[in-house]
Design a protein around this motif. Structure first.
Motif, PDB file in Angstrom:
ATOM      1  N   GLU A 180       0.869  -1.181   0.000  1.00 28.13           N
ATOM      2  CA  GLU A 180       0.000   0.000   0.000  1.00 28.13           C
ATOM      3  C   GLU A 180       0.906   1.231   0.000  1.00 28.13           C
ATOM      4  N   HIS A 181       0.548   2.221  -0.801  1.00 24.80           N
ATOM      5  CA  HIS A 181       1.355   3.447  -0.889  1.00 24.80           C
ATOM      6  C   HIS A 181       0.577   4.503  -1.669  1.00 24.80           C
ATOM      7  N   ASP A 182       1.167   5.671  -1.778  1.00 20.65           N
ATOM      8  CA  ASP A 182       0.487   6.782  -2.455  1.00 20.65           C
ATOM      9  C   ASP A 182       1.161   7.174  -3.768  1.00 20.65           C
ATOM     10  N   LEU A 183       1.917   6.265  -4.358  1.00 19.35           N
ATOM     11  CA  LEU A 183       2.664   6.605  -5.570  1.00 19.35           C
ATOM     12  C   LEU A 183       1.850   6.374  -6.842  1.00 19.35           C
ATOM     13  N   THR A 184       0.946   5.414  -6.830  1.00 12.82           N
ATOM     14  CA  THR A 184       0.172   5.092  -8.031  1.00 12.82           C
ATOM     15  C   THR A 184      -1.317   5.085  -7.692  1.00 12.82           C
ATOM     16  N   GLU A 185      -2.148   5.193  -8.724  1.00 14.46           N
ATOM     17  CA  GLU A 185      -3.592   5.277  -8.502  1.00 14.46           C
ATOM     18  C   GLU A 185      -4.227   3.917  -8.257  1.00 14.46           C
TER      19      GLU A 185
END
Length: 596
Positions: free
Chosen positions: A201-206
């Motif tokens: 989980e991360h905020d780099l890709t949609e």
């Protein structure tokens, strides 16, 4: 201080000079990638690594990832760096053009991976895992799944993960409990928990596309009942954009020794919709396609960390003044000499340098085989490439990461007390390097794979892909005047490898524990001989270049000196490995468990 400048000259030496006689080159499918084009790509990759990723390495380590309301936030600057990386086409470098990739040779891709890992190992995992996932999907996913997911994964718009490990089982995947229940529309609903999921989980890709191992209701017990499923974080809408959430949630992020800017997650799947990748109950076959790709890349992680640690140590050794040279004052205008004058510091720096150059040379050879396996139209060459890759994958993963960790430790030692202090930045290399010896199958598992599966496969056929070129090289150069001692050392080490192989084969047939007891030493021994072969070739090539009047005198002389150090100080480890293998399992296994 974290110092890094991409070793482009050595990379170009490996790419363009060292392995031209290995029989894996001259691939028609890669003709457009000329040396000039390849060099331009590497030079641009170096800029990204040095100017964009390196400045975020220490700050990312300090800040780490955070979990906020079910969303993982990467450290400051990572999102902007990823956008630049993606928009520059770096995610798609070696992927198939059919899905939007650039189709560059794997040799170039591995050199680029090394630079990224040197500059920022945590960052490298986000695009690296996605590339591994696309490899598995290209080989096993249905055309429908490929069309729906590969273009966005290859471009880097969406990222990927591999979800194997559960809290109660790691290597022994036969015990996994995650369930996949078939639905009337051909999909499945997955329920269960996974741990240690890099980039989970991360905020780099949609969107994040998970490749998940799970068990169908009627599946056989053990590893024969495991299937592979594609489970997106968000279900795509008809127009291909991310839609509703798919029941994938983050229970926690792991608080790790290193790789703090890489989000390692505990994931829960709650009736998450997924689709079968490959055949039912054949999930390990598909997942290992991804894992074998990743294992070579993890080996490159060890090399990347080793190079960064080496360069940082060299910087400090030239700057730090302490004591006087035993051969006479070298810095008469200062209170002391720089520590690079001291023999023991030289021992450490030369060891680090030799490890890195040896690993880079061997990785170049394996990468050429990867390209030949994929693109050669000659069945004999393709088969030899497949055999060589099968043999060398556990060696690259285990030996490179072992040496990367050793090199990182030597880097701290060069700094002395300052290396142990966080402000120096070099202790991060030790912490980051440590995981590479564990994930994607521990190095002990790699060794067992080598001796238990690869050596006996097809009556020892895999070994011939390595033994034949080495024995031919030794025979052809025995009388070489300049490097006769070097060839003699290689011959002795190769002899130890051959005897060790015979010992394991003989004892292992009678008692599998004998082969297992020798596995780690044998893996190191094979790696040492392989690097020795590369160094001998490199030294002879460098000497020929000097004789031709090359203007790059310093580079080629340094190559010869490093090779000599390798043969004087490192390759003798082969004798110790052989003696350990020959001793057998007795002293290792005879102590009763209660006595420990």
């Amino acid at each position: 201080m974290q110092v890094y400048e991409a070793p482009l000259r050595d990379m170009k030496f490996v790419l363009h000079e060292l392995h031209n006689d290995d029989g894996f080159g001259n691939l028609e499918a890669l003709e457009e990638f000329t040396p000039d084009l390849v060099d331009a790509v590497l030079e641009e990759a170096a800029k990204v690594a040095q100017e964009v990723l390196l400045p975020l390495n220490r700050s990312g380590d300090i800040e780490g990832c955070t979990l906020e309301n079910g969303v993982v936030r990467t450290p400051k600057g990572f999102k902007e760096a990823y956008d630049l990386f993606r928009d520059g086409g770096w995610c798609a470098l070696a992927s198939d053009p059919e899905w939007g990739g650039q189709g560059l040779p794997e040799q170039v891709n591995k050199m680029t991976e090394e630079m990224i890992c040197s500059a920022n190992l945590s960052f490298s995992l986000y695009p690296g895992l996605t590339h591994g996932g696309t490899t598995a999907m290209e080989a096993y996913a249905s055309d429908e799944l490929k069309q729906a997911y590969l273009p966005k994964m290859v471009s880097g718009e969406w990222s990927g993960t591999m979800c194997l490990t559960e809290a109660h089982c790691g290597t022994d995947l036969g015990m996994l409990r995650t369930k996949a229940v078939p639905q009337d529309d051909g999909s499945y609903k997955l329920s269960g928990g996974k741990i240690f999921i890099s980039a989970g989980e991360h905020d780099l890709t949609e969107n994040i596309i998970h490749l998940v191992l799970a068990r169908m209701p009627d599946a056989p017990a053990g590893v024969k009942g495991i299937s592979l499923f594609l489970v997106p974080k968000y279900l795509p809408k008809d127009d291909g954009t991310p839609g509703e959430a798919n029941g994938v949630s983050v229970a926690a992020i792991e608080h790790k020794m290193g790789l703090k800017a890489s989000a390692t997650c505990q994931l829960n799947f709650d009736d998450s919709v997924g689709w079968l990748v490959g055949k039912p109950n054949k999930g390990l076959e598909a997942m290992f396609k991804m894992m074998n790709t990743e294992r070579v890349s993890v080996g490159i992680q060890g090399l990347g960390i080793g190079e960064a640690a080496y360069q940082s140590a060299v910087y400090y050794a030239k700057e730090r003044v302490q004591g006087r040279s035993l051969s006479g004052v070298k810095n008469p205008d200062g209170p002391a000499d720089p520590i690079i004058v001291h023999p023991d510091v030289r021992r450490m720096l030369m060891t680090m340098r030799a490890y890195n150059e040896g690993c880079r040379a061997l990785s170049g050879w394996v990468s050429r085989a990867l390209d030949a396996e994929k693109h050669s139209t000659d069945p004999e060459v393709k088969q030899r490439a497949e055999d060589f890759i099968a043999l060398m994958t556990p060696v690259v993963k285990a030996v490179f990461t072992d040496l990367g960790f050793e090199t990182a430790n030597l880097g701290v030692q060069c700094y002395g007390g300052h290396g142990y202090i966080a402000e120096s930045g070099v202790e991060q290399y030790v912490r980051d390097a440590r995981i590479a010896m564990i994930y994607e199958g521990t190095n002990g598992i790699q060794a067992l794979d080598l001796v238990g599966r690869k050596l006996p496969a097809h009556m020892g056929r895999y070994l011939r892909s390595f033994f034949h070129p080495v024995s031919q090289f030794i025979e052809a150069n025995k009388e070489q005047e300049t490097f006769g001692k070097m060839i003699e050392g290689l011959e002795k080490a190769f002899g130890a490898l051959q005897l060790s192989t015979a010992t394991i084969a003989e004892k292992g047939l009678k008692d599998p524990e004998e082969a297992a007891a020798a596995a780690t030493e044998y893996t190191r021994l094979l790696g040492l001989v392989a690097m020795g072969y590369c160094f001998a070739k490199a030294a002879m090539l460098a000497q020929a270049k000097l004789a031709e009047g090359s203007e790059e005198t310093a580079f080629y002389k340094a190559k010869i000196t490093t090779a000599r150090f390798y043969f004087d100080r490192i390759l003798p480890q082969a004798t110790a490995a052989f003696l350990a293998i020959k001793s057998g399992k007795a002293s290792m296994m005879e102590l009763e468990a209660d006595a420990f």
